[in-house]
Design an enzyme around this catalytic site. Sequence first.
Site, PDB file in Angstrom:
ATOM      1  N   GLU A 173      14.177  15.340   2.009  1.00  0.00           N
ATOM      2  CA  GLU A 173      13.428  15.005   3.211  1.00  0.00           C
ATOM      3  C   GLU A 173      13.108  13.503   3.148  1.00  0.00           C
ATOM      4  OE1 GLU A 173      12.842  17.072   5.708  1.00  0.00           O
ATOM      5  OE2 GLU A 173      13.870  18.666   4.599  1.00  0.00           O
ATOM      6  N   ASP A 220       9.091  -1.041  -0.555  1.00  0.00           N
ATOM      7  CA  ASP A 220       9.394  -2.201   0.277  1.00  0.00           C
ATOM      8  C   ASP A 220       8.104  -2.812   0.837  1.00  0.00           C
ATOM      9  OD1 ASP A 220      10.986  -4.029   1.470  1.00  0.00           O
ATOM     10  OD2 ASP A 220      11.782  -2.699   3.018  1.00  0.00           O
ATOM     11  N   GLY A 221       8.121  -4.127   0.985  1.00  0.00           N
ATOM     12  CA  GLY A 221       7.007  -4.790   1.663  1.00  0.00           C
ATOM     13  C   GLY A 221       6.185  -5.727   0.793  1.00  0.00           C
ATOM     14  N   ARG A 261       6.373  -9.388   2.219  1.00  0.00           N
ATOM     15  CA  ARG A 261       5.570  -9.590   3.436  1.00  0.00           C
ATOM     16  C   ARG A 261       4.079  -9.560   3.127  1.00  0.00           C
ATOM     17  NH1 ARG A 261       8.246  -5.004   6.689  1.00  0.00           N
ATOM     18  NH2 ARG A 261       9.232  -4.691   4.665  1.00  0.00           N
ATOM     19  N   ARG A 316      15.919   3.036   6.479  1.00  0.00           N
ATOM     20  CA  ARG A 316      17.261   3.161   5.893  1.00  0.00           C
ATOM     21  C   ARG A 316      17.123   3.376   4.399  1.00  0.00           C
ATOM     22  NH1 ARG A 316      16.990  -2.203   7.805  1.00  0.00           N
ATOM     23  NH2 ARG A 316      16.338  -3.604   6.155  1.00  0.00           N
ATOM     24  N   GLU A 352      21.757  -5.469  -5.309  1.00  0.00           N
ATOM     25  CA  GLU A 352      21.879  -6.546  -4.315  1.00  0.00           C
ATOM     26  C   GLU A 352      20.759  -7.586  -4.454  1.00  0.00           C
ATOM     27  OE1 GLU A 352      22.058  -3.173  -3.430  1.00  0.00           O
ATOM     28  OE2 GLU A 352      24.250  -3.274  -3.424  1.00  0.00           O
ATOM     29  N   LEU A 365       5.080  14.004 -16.643  1.00  0.00           N
ATOM     30  CA  LEU A 365       5.759  13.405 -15.479  1.00  0.00           C
ATOM     31  C   LEU A 365       6.968  12.615 -15.970  1.00  0.00           C
ATOM     32  CD1 LEU A 365       5.689  12.467 -12.389  1.00  0.00           C
ATOM     33  CD2 LEU A 365       4.447  10.474 -13.226  1.00  0.00           C
ATOM     34  N   ARG A 398      18.668 -12.777  -4.216  1.00  0.00           N
ATOM     35  CA  ARG A 398      17.406 -13.372  -3.774  1.00  0.00           C
ATOM     36  C   ARG A 398      17.221 -14.762  -4.416  1.00  0.00           C
ATOM     37  NH1 ARG A 398      12.781  -9.076  -2.336  1.00  0.00           N
ATOM     38  NH2 ARG A 398      14.113  -7.782  -1.059  1.00  0.00           N
ATOM     39  N   SER A 426      17.355  -3.740  -6.964  1.00  0.00           N
ATOM     40  CA  SER A 426      18.662  -3.208  -6.566  1.00  0.00           C
ATOM     41  C   SER A 426      19.792  -4.127  -7.041  1.00  0.00           C
ATOM     42  CB  SER A 426      18.732  -3.048  -5.044  1.00  0.00           C
ATOM     43  OG  SER A 426      18.948  -4.296  -4.438  1.00  0.00           O
ATOM     44  N   SER A 447      19.236   1.872   2.036  1.00  0.00           N
ATOM     45  CA  SER A 447      19.549   0.651   1.290  1.00  0.00           C
ATOM     46  C   SER A 447      20.123   0.924  -0.098  1.00  0.00           C
ATOM     47  CB  SER A 447      18.310  -0.254   1.181  1.00  0.00           C
ATOM     48  OG  SER A 447      17.882  -0.646   2.450  1.00  0.00           O
ATOM     49  N   HIS A 486       4.940  -8.937  -5.604  1.00  0.00           N
ATOM     50  CA  HIS A 486       5.531  -8.012  -6.584  1.00  0.00           C
ATOM     51  C   HIS A 486       4.499  -7.639  -7.660  1.00  0.00           C
ATOM     52  CE1 HIS A 486       9.250  -8.363  -4.572  1.00  0.00           C
ATOM     53  NE2 HIS A 486       9.519  -9.591  -4.952  1.00  0.00           N
TER      54      HIS A 486
HETATM   55  C1  FPP Z   1      10.970  -4.803  -2.047  1.00  0.00           C
HETATM   56  O1  FPP Z   1      10.011  -5.525  -1.306  1.00  0.00           O
HETATM   57  C2  FPP Z   1      10.537  -4.727  -3.416  1.00  0.00           C
HETATM   58  C3  FPP Z   1      11.256  -5.162  -4.484  1.00  0.00           C
HETATM   59  C4  FPP Z   1      12.579  -5.795  -4.379  1.00  0.00           C
HETATM   60  C5  FPP Z   1      10.701  -5.106  -5.821  1.00  0.00           C
HETATM   61  C6  FPP Z   1       9.863  -3.894  -6.112  1.00  0.00           C
HETATM   62  C7  FPP Z   1       9.265  -4.121  -7.415  1.00  0.00           C
HETATM   63  C8  FPP Z   1       8.027  -3.777  -7.776  1.00  0.00           C
HETATM   64  C9  FPP Z   1       7.050  -3.012  -6.972  1.00  0.00           C
HETATM   65  C10 FPP Z   1       7.592  -4.166  -9.099  1.00  0.00           C
HETATM   66  C11 FPP Z   1       7.991  -3.114 -10.071  1.00  0.00           C
HETATM   67  C12 FPP Z   1       8.396  -3.810 -11.255  1.00  0.00           C
HETATM   68  C13 FPP Z   1       8.620  -3.259 -12.442  1.00  0.00           C
HETATM   69  C14 FPP Z   1       8.666  -4.168 -13.547  1.00  0.00           C
HETATM   70  C15 FPP Z   1       8.782  -1.814 -12.684  1.00  0.00           C
HETATM   71  P1  FPP Z   1      10.463  -6.859  -0.613  1.00  0.00           P
HETATM   72  O2  FPP Z   1      10.249  -7.977  -1.558  1.00  0.00           O
HETATM   73  O3  FPP Z   1      11.859  -6.724  -0.093  1.00  0.00           O
HETATM   74  O4  FPP Z   1       9.434  -6.957   0.562  1.00  0.00           O
HETATM   75  P2  FPP Z   1       9.698  -7.594   1.994  1.00  0.00           P
HETATM   76  O5  FPP Z   1      10.624  -6.654   2.709  1.00  0.00           O
HETATM   77  O6  FPP Z   1       8.330  -7.607   2.587  1.00  0.00           O
HETATM   78  O7  FPP Z   1      10.265  -8.967   1.806  1.00  0.00           O
END
Ligand code: FPP
Length: 227
Positions: free
Chosen positions: A182, A2-3, A6, A169, A49, A113, A53, A47, A171, A19
């Site tokens: 954990e 997440d993040g 932002r 959370r 959900e 892995l 977006r 996700s 989510s 991203h």
């Molecule tokens: C949540 O951050 C992140 C996502 C919804 C996407 C996560 C995806 C990647 C790290 C790219 C991986 C991709 C592949 C192709 C494997 P957010 O956008 O909700 O951040 P925010 O809470 O700051 O808005």
Amino acid sequence: MDGNGRWATRRYLPRVAGHKRGVDALRACVRQCGERGIKVLTVFAFSSENWSRPPEEVSGLMELLAAALGREVPQLNAEGVQIHFVGDRAPFSEKVRAGLVQAEAATAANQRLVFNICFNYGGRWDIAQAAARLAAQGVAITEQGLQGAMALGHVPDPDLVIRTGGEQRLSNFLLWQAAYSELYFSDKLWPEFDAAALDAALADYAARERRFGKTSEQVGSPAAKRA
Ligand code: FPP
């Protein structure tokens, strides 16, 4: 992870740029996990959900997936990473679906892995699809049966679940599998989650006492012995 949004917004960049940096952080994290002897890494990339977006962000994430398939898989393969895509593939194009199957087949023999990428995944979806599978086979719906029918049935339950970005959370991530995991919450935004941040999470985990419903005495914790 997440993040990302932002991270980008704070730099006056489009969310998709966050991203993209998230993919860089993920590539580094896979390598760090391998170096630390971690055997399974499961990440939440998209996700069930996330379809709601803005359309440009959804298509940006789909393009990132397609690009990552072409670009990253040979290197991951060379590093001994076994790739699995976990989630509902039905909405993806024939081409993307074929790419997922190809990446999994190419890396199936790797042992260093296991890397599970949850894409169009939801914990509730997984429980429901596992129950539907058992029902279709006409077998009893038991805990053991569900465990094996889950989309993550090929790996043990996670020891540690890390969420970045400051939220506390799940989510809809690993709802079944995280029953005794954990939980670790980091304020770092995902693109900033580096080796030091991973090590801090692992050190925190190492200091936890895992009792799985038992007492400290039963699990032989040092604290219980000292008391
Ligand atoms: C949540 O951050 C992140 C996502 C919804 C996407 C996560 C995806 C990647 C790290 C790219 C991986 C991709 C592949 C192709 C494997 P957010 O956008 O909700 O951040 P925010 O809470 O700051 O808005």
